[in-house]
Scaffold this motif. Structure first.
Motif, PDB file in Angstrom:
ATOM      1  N   THR A  90       3.212   9.479  -3.361  1.00  0.00           N
ATOM      2  CA  THR A  90       4.249   9.249  -4.752  1.00  0.00           C
ATOM      3  C   THR A  90       4.957  10.406  -4.952  1.00  0.00           C
ATOM      4  O   THR A  90       6.011  10.137  -5.132  1.00  0.00           O
ATOM      5  CB  THR A  90       2.892   8.655  -5.539  1.00  0.00           C
ATOM      6  N   PHE A  91       4.388  11.773  -5.423  1.00  0.00           N
ATOM      7  CA  PHE A  91       5.328  12.835  -6.096  1.00  0.00           C
ATOM      8  C   PHE A  91       5.829  12.800  -4.692  1.00  0.00           C
ATOM      9  O   PHE A  91       7.388  12.942  -5.038  1.00  0.00           O
ATOM     10  CB  PHE A  91       4.139  14.006  -5.686  1.00  0.00           C
ATOM     11  N   ALA A  92       5.982  12.920  -3.573  1.00  0.00           N
ATOM     12  CA  ALA A  92       6.768  13.143  -2.403  1.00  0.00           C
ATOM     13  C   ALA A  92       7.985  11.828  -2.318  1.00  0.00           C
ATOM     14  O   ALA A  92       8.833  12.654  -2.187  1.00  0.00           O
ATOM     15  CB  ALA A  92       6.046  12.944  -0.990  1.00  0.00           C
ATOM     16  N   ARG A  93       8.022  10.694  -2.483  1.00  0.00           N
ATOM     17  CA  ARG A  93       8.812  10.024  -2.760  1.00  0.00           C
ATOM     18  C   ARG A  93      10.053  10.360  -4.086  1.00  0.00           C
ATOM     19  O   ARG A  93      10.647  10.239  -3.704  1.00  0.00           O
ATOM     20  CB  ARG A  93       8.432   8.395  -2.584  1.00  0.00           C
ATOM     21  N   THR A  94       9.328  10.679  -4.808  1.00  0.00           N
ATOM     22  CA  THR A  94       9.223  10.627  -6.230  1.00  0.00           C
ATOM     23  C   THR A  94      10.443  12.066  -5.985  1.00  0.00           C
ATOM     24  O   THR A  94      11.960  12.260  -6.555  1.00  0.00           O
ATOM     25  CB  THR A  94       8.725  11.206  -7.265  1.00  0.00           C
ATOM     26  N   PHE A  95       9.823  12.895  -5.459  1.00  0.00           N
ATOM     27  CA  PHE A  95      10.934  14.939  -4.883  1.00  0.00           C
ATOM     28  C   PHE A  95      11.947  13.821  -3.963  1.00  0.00           C
ATOM     29  O   PHE A  95      13.167  14.790  -4.832  1.00  0.00           O
ATOM     30  CB  PHE A  95       9.908  15.087  -4.397  1.00  0.00           C
ATOM     31  N   CYS A  96      12.007  13.158  -3.555  1.00  0.00           N
ATOM     32  CA  CYS A  96      12.823  13.431  -1.946  1.00  0.00           C
ATOM     33  C   CYS A  96      14.164  12.640  -3.605  1.00  0.00           C
ATOM     34  O   CYS A  96      15.206  12.944  -2.661  1.00  0.00           O
ATOM     35  CB  CYS A  96      12.535  12.226  -1.173  1.00  0.00           C
ATOM     36  N   ALA A  97      13.383  11.777  -3.643  1.00  0.00           N
ATOM     37  CA  ALA A  97      14.243  10.395  -4.763  1.00  0.00           C
ATOM     38  C   ALA A  97      15.648  11.249  -5.668  1.00  0.00           C
ATOM     39  O   ALA A  97      16.511  11.498  -5.856  1.00  0.00           O
ATOM     40  CB  ALA A  97      14.090   9.219  -5.196  1.00  0.00           C
ATOM     41  N   ASP A  98      14.549  12.552  -6.611  1.00  0.00           N
ATOM     42  CA  ASP A  98      15.469  13.383  -7.251  1.00  0.00           C
ATOM     43  C   ASP A  98      16.119  13.874  -6.487  1.00  0.00           C
ATOM     44  O   ASP A  98      17.328  14.959  -7.603  1.00  0.00           O
ATOM     45  CB  ASP A  98      14.386  14.687  -7.968  1.00  0.00           C
ATOM     46  N   LEU A  99      16.208  14.262  -5.447  1.00  0.00           N
ATOM     47  CA  LEU A  99      16.544  15.370  -4.765  1.00  0.00           C
ATOM     48  C   LEU A  99      17.769  14.776  -3.817  1.00  0.00           C
ATOM     49  O   LEU A  99      18.866  15.524  -3.129  1.00  0.00           O
ATOM     50  CB  LEU A  99      16.065  15.923  -3.930  1.00  0.00           C
ATOM     51  N   GLN A 141      14.532   9.351   2.919  1.00  0.00           N
ATOM     52  CA  GLN A 141      12.704   9.065   2.370  1.00  0.00           C
ATOM     53  C   GLN A 141      11.711   9.647   4.069  1.00  0.00           C
ATOM     54  O   GLN A 141      11.490   9.113   3.855  1.00  0.00           O
ATOM     55  CB  GLN A 141      12.494   7.104   1.529  1.00  0.00           C
ATOM     56  N   GLU A 142      13.148   8.688   5.283  1.00  0.00           N
ATOM     57  CA  GLU A 142      12.480   8.783   5.959  1.00  0.00           C
ATOM     58  C   GLU A 142      13.678  10.268   6.878  1.00  0.00           C
ATOM     59  O   GLU A 142      14.694  10.181   6.496  1.00  0.00           O
ATOM     60  CB  GLU A 142      12.383   7.903   6.751  1.00  0.00           C
ATOM     61  N   PRO A 143      12.876  11.081   7.043  1.00  0.00           N
ATOM     62  CA  PRO A 143      12.116  11.413   7.669  1.00  0.00           C
ATOM     63  C   PRO A 143      10.576  12.311   6.656  1.00  0.00           C
ATOM     64  O   PRO A 143       9.750  12.874   6.558  1.00  0.00           O
ATOM     65  CB  PRO A 143      11.628  12.935   9.119  1.00  0.00           C
TER      66      PRO A 143
END
Length: 95
Positions: free
Chosen positions: A24-33, A37-39
């Motif tokens: 969940t943290f990683a998905r949020t991290f990627c969305a913020d930047l 999402q993949e990869p």
């Protein structure tokens, strides 16, 4: 890493975290930047999980949190420590 960008981040993670998973943290991290999402979400969550496993022994260390209880009286030192944080480092190679 690209010609224009390199992402490197360090943060503290509670080894006993129950509210948010590394995924969940990683998905949020990627969305913020604004990263796909993949990869990248999977790469970030895998890096977090690997570093948490590397520091798993820290969570069982006796930190002296119960100063009034001697180690002889406490049969399982370290189990009463409610929070144990580890500094994680995440590096992404963007292609």
């Amino acid at each position: 890493e690209t010609d224009a960008h390199r992402i490197r981040d360090c943060f503290v993670w509670n080894l006993n975290e129950e509210l948010i998973t590394p995924e969940t943290f990683a998905r949020t991290f990627c969305a913020d930047l604004d990263l796909p999402q993949e990869p990248y979400a999977e790469i970030v969550s895998n890096q977090i999980r690997a570093q948490l496993e590397d520091h798993e022994g820290v969570a069982t260390m006796y930190l002296g949190a119960d100063a009034d209880i001697s180690e002889e009286e406490d049969e399982s030192p370290g189990e009463d420590v409610g929070e144990c944080r580890v500094i994680l480092s995440v590096s992404l190679v963007l292609s």
